[in-house]
Motif scaffolding. Structure first.
Motif, mmCIF file in Angstrom:
data_model
loop_
_atom_site.group_PDB
_atom_site.id
_atom_site.type_symbol
_atom_site.label_atom_id
_atom_site.label_comp_id
_atom_site.label_asym_id
_atom_site.label_seq_id
_atom_site.Cartn_x
_atom_site.Cartn_y
_atom_site.Cartn_z
ATOM 1 N N MET A 1 0.727 -1.076 0.155
ATOM 2 C CA MET A 1 -0.180 0.444 -0.033
ATOM 3 C C MET A 1 0.971 1.341 0.168
ATOM 4 O O MET A 1 2.277 1.656 0.216
ATOM 5 C CB MET A 1 -0.536 0.001 1.696
ATOM 6 N N ARG A 2 0.393 2.589 -0.484
ATOM 7 C CA ARG A 2 1.263 3.418 -0.743
ATOM 8 C C ARG A 2 0.312 4.740 0.679
ATOM 9 O O ARG A 2 -0.547 4.800 0.855
ATOM 10 C CB ARG A 2 0.992 3.727 -1.740
ATOM 11 N N THR A 3 1.458 5.530 1.035
ATOM 12 C CA THR A 3 0.882 6.544 1.305
ATOM 13 C C THR A 3 1.949 8.094 0.705
ATOM 14 O O THR A 3 2.513 7.466 0.324
ATOM 15 C CB THR A 3 1.618 6.926 3.076
ATOM 16 N N ASN A 4 1.510 8.521 1.648
ATOM 17 C CA ASN A 4 2.563 10.293 0.694
ATOM 18 C C ASN A 4 4.238 10.379 2.078
ATOM 19 O O ASN A 4 4.287 10.665 2.331
ATOM 20 C CB ASN A 4 1.449 11.520 1.186
ATOM 21 N N LEU A 5 5.320 9.763 0.865
ATOM 22 C CA LEU A 5 6.462 9.713 0.829
ATOM 23 C C LEU A 5 7.400 11.036 1.616
ATOM 24 O O LEU A 5 8.230 11.360 2.035
ATOM 25 C CB LEU A 5 7.341 9.221 0.229
ATOM 26 N N LEU A 6 6.260 12.164 1.106
ATOM 27 C CA LEU A 6 6.495 13.399 1.192
ATOM 28 C C LEU A 6 6.032 14.112 2.468
ATOM 29 O O LEU A 6 6.969 14.922 2.621
ATOM 30 C CB LEU A 6 5.927 14.607 0.270
ATOM 31 N N ARG A 7 5.155 13.486 3.055
ATOM 32 C CA ARG A 7 4.901 13.812 4.065
ATOM 33 C C ARG A 7 4.996 13.042 5.336
ATOM 34 O O ARG A 7 5.260 13.075 6.595
ATOM 35 C CB ARG A 7 3.842 14.208 5.134
ATOM 36 N N THR A 8 6.151 11.533 4.999
ATOM 37 C CA THR A 8 5.877 10.385 6.248
ATOM 38 C C THR A 8 7.603 9.771 5.795
ATOM 39 O O THR A 8 8.332 10.319 4.662
ATOM 40 C CB THR A 8 4.877 9.850 6.435
ATOM 41 N N ALA A 9 8.366 9.539 7.076
ATOM 42 C CA ALA A 9 9.461 8.958 6.471
ATOM 43 C C ALA A 9 9.434 7.434 5.260
ATOM 44 O O ALA A 9 7.733 7.287 5.374
ATOM 45 C CB ALA A 9 9.740 7.389 7.931
ATOM 46 N N ALA A 10 10.241 7.462 5.110
ATOM 47 C CA ALA A 10 10.431 6.524 3.924
ATOM 48 C C ALA A 10 9.597 5.029 3.979
ATOM 49 O O ALA A 10 9.091 4.460 3.485
ATOM 50 C CB ALA A 10 11.397 6.389 3.496
ATOM 51 N N ALA A 11 10.065 4.805 5.394
ATOM 52 C CA ALA A 11 10.298 3.326 6.140
ATOM 53 C C ALA A 11 8.448 3.677 6.153
ATOM 54 O O ALA A 11 8.327 1.505 5.863
ATOM 55 C CB ALA A 11 10.983 3.027 7.059
ATOM 56 N N ALA A 12 8.347 3.938 6.401
ATOM 57 C CA ALA A 12 5.860 3.653 6.530
ATOM 58 C C ALA A 12 5.795 3.995 5.517
ATOM 59 O O ALA A 12 5.084 3.259 4.936
ATOM 60 C CB ALA A 12 5.662 4.721 7.659
ATOM 61 N N THR A 84 -11.082 17.921 -15.362
ATOM 62 C CA THR A 84 -11.351 16.937 -14.521
ATOM 63 C C THR A 84 -10.723 16.612 -13.199
ATOM 64 O O THR A 84 -11.165 16.394 -12.104
ATOM 65 C CB THR A 84 -11.549 15.155 -14.502
ATOM 66 N N ARG A 85 -9.186 17.061 -13.108
ATOM 67 C CA ARG A 85 -8.587 16.542 -11.589
ATOM 68 C C ARG A 85 -7.406 17.663 -12.041
ATOM 69 O O ARG A 85 -6.895 17.788 -13.196
ATOM 70 C CB ARG A 85 -8.402 15.463 -11.304
ATOM 71 N N THR A 86 -6.873 17.279 -10.855
ATOM 72 C CA THR A 86 -5.166 17.723 -11.329
ATOM 73 C C THR A 86 -4.502 17.203 -10.213
ATOM 74 O O THR A 86 -4.622 16.595 -8.934
ATOM 75 C CB THR A 86 -4.939 20.020 -10.547
ATOM 76 N N ILE A 87 -3.205 16.577 -11.375
ATOM 77 C CA ILE A 87 -2.245 15.721 -10.251
ATOM 78 C C ILE A 87 -1.037 15.827 -10.468
ATOM 79 O O ILE A 87 -0.384 16.117 -10.902
ATOM 80 C CB ILE A 87 -2.722 14.479 -11.433
ATOM 81 N N THR A 88 -0.185 15.650 -8.886
ATOM 82 C CA THR A 88 1.057 16.607 -8.774
ATOM 83 C C THR A 88 2.780 15.954 -9.266
ATOM 84 O O THR A 88 1.634 14.556 -9.616
ATOM 85 C CB THR A 88 0.887 16.930 -7.248
ATOM 86 N N SER A 89 2.511 15.867 -9.606
ATOM 87 C CA SER A 89 4.731 15.497 -10.028
ATOM 88 C C SER A 89 5.324 16.357 -9.351
ATOM 89 O O SER A 89 5.670 17.452 -9.334
ATOM 90 C CB SER A 89 4.696 15.539 -11.522
ATOM 91 N N PRO A 90 6.301 15.377 -8.430
ATOM 92 C CA PRO A 90 6.876 13.849 -8.323
ATOM 93 C C PRO A 90 5.423 13.229 -7.541
ATOM 94 O O PRO A 90 4.841 14.108 -6.887
ATOM 95 C CB PRO A 90 8.450 13.371 -7.945
ATOM 96 N N ASN A 91 5.833 11.886 -8.309
ATOM 97 C CA ASN A 91 4.467 10.551 -6.860
ATOM 98 C C ASN A 91 4.860 10.220 -5.714
ATOM 99 O O ASN A 91 5.989 11.697 -5.084
ATOM 100 C CB ASN A 91 4.436 9.756 -7.742
ATOM 101 N N ASP A 92 4.546 10.524 -4.730
ATOM 102 C CA ASP A 92 4.681 10.455 -3.331
ATOM 103 C C ASP A 92 5.852 9.246 -2.853
ATOM 104 O O ASP A 92 6.109 9.673 -1.997
ATOM 105 C CB ASP A 92 3.177 9.647 -2.235
ATOM 106 N N TYR A 93 6.382 8.658 -3.759
ATOM 107 C CA TYR A 93 8.332 8.344 -3.399
ATOM 108 C C TYR A 93 9.217 9.687 -3.917
ATOM 109 O O TYR A 93 10.565 8.813 -4.420
ATOM 110 C CB TYR A 93 8.020 7.259 -4.588
ATOM 111 N N GLY A 94 8.364 10.715 -4.787
ATOM 112 C CA GLY A 94 9.530 10.863 -5.582
ATOM 113 C C GLY A 94 9.993 11.228 -6.667
ATOM 114 O O GLY A 94 11.301 11.886 -7.199
ATOM 115 N N VAL A 95 8.986 10.289 -7.351
ATOM 116 C CA VAL A 95 9.568 9.852 -8.545
ATOM 117 C C VAL A 95 8.366 10.632 -9.572
ATOM 118 O O VAL A 95 7.393 11.102 -9.618
ATOM 119 C CB VAL A 95 8.735 8.786 -8.518
ATOM 120 N N THR A 96 8.821 11.567 -10.248
ATOM 121 C CA THR A 96 8.386 12.311 -11.826
ATOM 122 C C THR A 96 7.132 11.080 -12.060
ATOM 123 O O THR A 96 7.259 10.418 -13.054
ATOM 124 C CB THR A 96 9.080 12.523 -12.766
ATOM 125 N N ARG A 97 6.395 11.860 -12.023
ATOM 126 C CA ARG A 97 5.443 11.522 -12.568
ATOM 127 C C ARG A 97 4.738 10.766 -13.866
ATOM 128 O O ARG A 97 4.975 11.709 -15.387
ATOM 129 C CB ARG A 97 3.610 12.134 -12.016
#
Length: 258
Positions: A1-12, A84-97
């Motif tokens: 599963m995934r959460t926001n890596l930009l706001r949490t530790a990479a381990a979590a 319909t929506r705006t999607i950010t980049s990079p993604n939650d892992y810091g990888v270019t979307r």
């Protein structure tokens, strides 16, 4: 599963990406500062599309990958239609979307989106992305517990997989690779590498704080390969996932059948 890596530790975040694929996340990651990594652990995002661009195969079978140029991109329901929506980049892992391109109509691209429901599509402006091309694709046969990697119309790698249990199945569909993560513990439940997929569990709307994102990853229990053993993710041998990590670009299409 995934959460926001930009706001949490990479381990979590790695635990959230893959929780539910294996039964235990305790050995997935651990804090580590060696190697000059600026984050809390060395659960590193590793994939990009730089190796994707090359001439197409003789059979002409290839796919286009769209990489977002800026910090966000607008998705439209139709060409010249309402956003319909705006999607950010990079993604939650810091990888270019990135997006897998389904139709190229010059100024407009129809792309497969990494959102619920699985298989969702939208239109983006070609000027907002950089295009690359890959001849690779991954096909997973749930019934036969097998996978095949193609380079054009030529099979270049085959192997066995474990899929989701009856109550948490691996959903069939067309997806693409969204990020590549290397777990800290190479002998842990997720093996040597884990690729995030653009799809989500049809059963687990959320799990351990993440959205139920699917993945393809290695395993420290090779005896489970060839069975229904996960909460929806696809497990392969460490040899196979290491080969994939070295050869497949982010954005590579993945088709799950059966």
């Amino acid at each position: 599963m995934r959460t926001n890596l930009l706001r949490t530790a990479a381990a979590a975040a790695l635990a959230f990406l893959l929780t539910g694929c294996a039964g235990d996340t305790s050995s997935a990651v651990r804090p580590e500062t060696a190697g000059g990594v600026s984050r809390a652990t060395r659960s590193e995002p590793m994939g990009d599309v730089s190796r994707a661009t090359r001439p197409g195969p003789a059979g002409g079978v290839s796919s286009k990958i769209a990489s977002v140029r800026g910090s966000r991109i607008t998705v439209y329901g139709a060409k010249e239609g309402a956003r319909t929506r705006t999607i950010t980049s990079p993604n939650d892992y810091g990888v270019t979307r990135v997006f897998l391109v389904e139709r190229d109509e010059g100024k407009w691209l129809q792309v497969l989106l990494p959102i619920r429901p699985n298989g969702s599509k939208g239109w983006i402006k070609a000027a907002d992305v950089t295009l690359a091309e890959t001849a690779h694709r991954v096909e997973i046969d749930r019934g036969a517990f097998g996978f095949t990697v193609y380079d054009g119309d030529r099979a270049v790698r085959t192997g066995r997989v474990a899929t989701g249990e009856a109550g948490t199945p691996t959903p069939p569909g067309r997806y693409f690779l969204t990020e590549l993560v290397r777990p800290v513990d190479q002998d842990g439940a997720y093996g040597a590498y884990a690729f995030g997929l653009s799809g989500f569990s049809p059963v687990l709307r959320s799990f351990a704080g993440g959205p139920g994102q699917l993945a393809i990853h290695g395993t420290n229990k090779p005896s489970a390969i060839g069975t229904r053993a996960s909460h929806g993710c696809v497990r392969v041998s460490d040899d196979d996932i290491t080969w994939m990590a070295k050869n497949l670009a982010i954005g590579t299409p993945v088709v799950v059948r059966g």
